[in-house]
Scaffold this active site. Structure first.
Site, short mmCIF file in Angstrom:
data_model
loop_
_atom_site.label_atom_id
_atom_site.label_comp_id
_atom_site.label_asym_id
_atom_site.label_seq_id
_atom_site.Cartn_x
_atom_site.Cartn_y
_atom_site.Cartn_z
N GLU A 129 0.83 -1.20 0.00
CA GLU A 129 0.00 0.00 0.00
C GLU A 129 0.88 1.27 0.00
O GLU A 129 1.88 1.34 0.72
CB GLU A 129 -0.87 0.00 1.25
CG GLU A 129 -1.81 1.20 1.35
CD GLU A 129 -2.62 1.21 2.65
OE1 GLU A 129 -2.23 0.51 3.61
OE2 GLU A 129 -3.64 1.92 2.70
N LYS A 138 -9.60 2.52 -1.96
CA LYS A 138 -9.74 1.88 -0.65
C LYS A 138 -11.14 2.16 -0.09
O LYS A 138 -11.53 3.33 0.07
CB LYS A 138 -8.67 2.45 0.27
CG LYS A 138 -8.58 1.86 1.66
CD LYS A 138 -7.31 2.37 2.34
CE LYS A 138 -7.11 1.86 3.73
NZ LYS A 138 -5.78 2.19 4.27
N CYS A 154 -5.67 -2.67 2.37
CA CYS A 154 -5.36 -2.75 3.79
C CYS A 154 -6.54 -2.94 4.73
O CYS A 154 -7.03 -4.04 4.90
CB CYS A 154 -4.50 -1.57 4.21
SG CYS A 154 -3.72 -1.90 5.82
N1 URP Z 1 -3.19 1.16 6.13
C1 URP Z 1 -4.18 0.77 6.90
O1 URP Z 1 -5.34 0.81 6.53
N2 URP Z 1 -3.85 0.36 8.14
C2 URP Z 1 -4.78 0.19 9.19
C3 URP Z 1 -4.31 -0.77 10.18
C4 URP Z 1 -4.73 -2.17 9.89
O2 URP Z 1 -5.72 -2.36 9.21
O3 URP Z 1 -4.06 -3.07 10.35
#
Ligand code: URP
Length: 384
Positions: free
Chosen positions: A118, A195, A232
């Site tokens: 990401e 996202k 993510c």
């Molecule tokens: N980049 C992101 O969405 N991180 C959030 C933390 C997670 O989902 O572990």
């Protein structure tokens, strides 16, 4: 210290008695996967450029009416190259160079679809909540410098590339988005997927920068199979995974950036459960390293002001529709994971388990339609 453990598999290999190791691994990881032969040229490159290189194969039965659909998928995890205080262009160019080297190795391994982590072109600076200088990393998904660079690589290597970037949408209010750009092996931009779920937890202050995505659950028909991208934090939402399956995805990529103290115990479970529940392949990719920022920041969680996000633990891995999974890449090193997969396995598992047939989407659709109404009363049955 958490950062010192390279990966769980190494510990299993070291401490489980040899006569029990295969059974322990089968219970933890499912059917043992074939080790892929990695070409010597790729191994030399990985050693010279200091990144881990692993390969595994997911096999399917030979069918009478369909030919095997064998493809290779690559997942790249990496740390940032320059310190976060370096000029923006220098930081991005250094990452472009690094990813170029690792992509070269992927090409030598015959990878057909390659995905990066990401927001791979930048440090994960959203923790800071500072708009300047970080917004300068944003670029056009259609013709920004990163997309242009990757178009050349995609053409040269006949490879589909999934590039997760901070997007600036100049045509629509100059707004930012967290976007995966899908570049076809012909070098054209096939499209983009944003996202869907934005975190509001720990130092993941991403909602300061961009909104929830508006591209739904697009599936991209590539020459090598149908793919979706669940970025993510979307991996915590089972229905998000489900919709990519409903739309026909055969492989769902999960480019991520997440830290040890927050999510590491979830990591091996979520993308793997999604592969099982939706009968497709999942590819979970996380960045590595600890990133330091010049100014202290807090996130309203009682922790003292700090300058780093914590340890991004890598551990990228791939799961098949039968629940078998590869070992994870390192928790600390850059790495390329190559998996060969026969996509015929999807139908074979689906025919066996019937999760698609038994998933009762119609029932859920009706119930959700009711549940989102303001006057909805949950059917809780109580003793009179
Ligand atoms: N980049 C992101 O969405 N991180 C959030 C933390 C997670 O989902 O572990």
């Amino acid at each position: 210290m958490a950062g010192q453990v390279e990966n769980v598999e190494q510990i299993l290999d070291k401490y489980i008695p040899p006569e029990e190791l295969a059974t322990v691994k089968r219970l933890l990881y499912g059917k043992e996967l074939r080790k892929l032969e990695i070409p010597a040229s790729a191994q030399v490159l990985a050693k010279e450029k200091d990144f881990e290189l692993q390969g595994y194969g997911f096999d399917a039965k030979l069918e009478s009416t369909r030919s095997p659909r064998v493809i290779r998928v690559g997942a790249i995890q990496n740390r940032i190259v320059e310190p976060t205080s370096a000029p923006i262009q220098e930081q991005r160019e250094a990452l472009h160079k690094r990813i170029g080297e690792m992509t070269e190795a992927a090409a030598l391994c015959g990878v057909n679809i390659l995905c990066f982590q990401e927001a791979w072109t930048m440090p994960f600076a959203f923790c800071t909540r500072e708009k300047f200088p970080w917004c300068q990393f944003a670029e056009s998904a259609e013709d920004g410098p990163t997309t242009k660079l990757l178009q050349g690589m995609a053409r040269e290597h006949n490879m589909v590339i999934i590039s997760s970037i901070l997007e600036r949408d100049e045509l629509h209010g100059d707004v930012l988005a967290n976007t995966a750009v899908v570049i076809s092996n012909t070098g054209t931009v096939l499209g983009k997927s944003r996202k869907n779920h934005i975190p509001r937890t720990a130092d993941f202050n991403e909602s300061t920068y961009y909104m929830e995505g508006d591209t739904g659950h697009r599936v991209f028909q590539t020459q090598f199979g149908k793919i979706g991208i669940n970025i993510c934090y979307g991996r915590h939402h089972p229905l998000n995974w489900t919709m990519y399956g409903v739309n026909g995805a055969e492989i769902v990529f999960n480019p991520s950036a997440t830290v040890a103290t927050l999510s590491e115990s979830f990591w091996p479970i979520e993308a793997r459960c999604a592969a099982i529940a939706n009968t497709y392949f999942t590819v979970a990719i996380n960045r590595v390293g600890t990133e330091y920022f010049e100014n202290e920041f807090t996130s309203g969680d009682g922790k003292p002001a700090h300058k780093d996000f914590g340890h991004f633990y890598g551990s990228s891995y791939v799961t098949g529709p039968d629940g078998s999974r590869t070992p994870a890449l390192s928790r600390t090193r850059d790495g390329l994971l190559v998996t060969e997969m026969d996509l015929n396995l999807i139908r074979q598992v689906n025919d066996n388990w019937n999760f698609r047939m038994t998933q009762r989407l119609d029932m859920y659709a009706k119930e959700f339609t009711e549940a989102v109404k303001p006057d909805y009363k949950p059917p809780v049955v109580k003793e009179k």
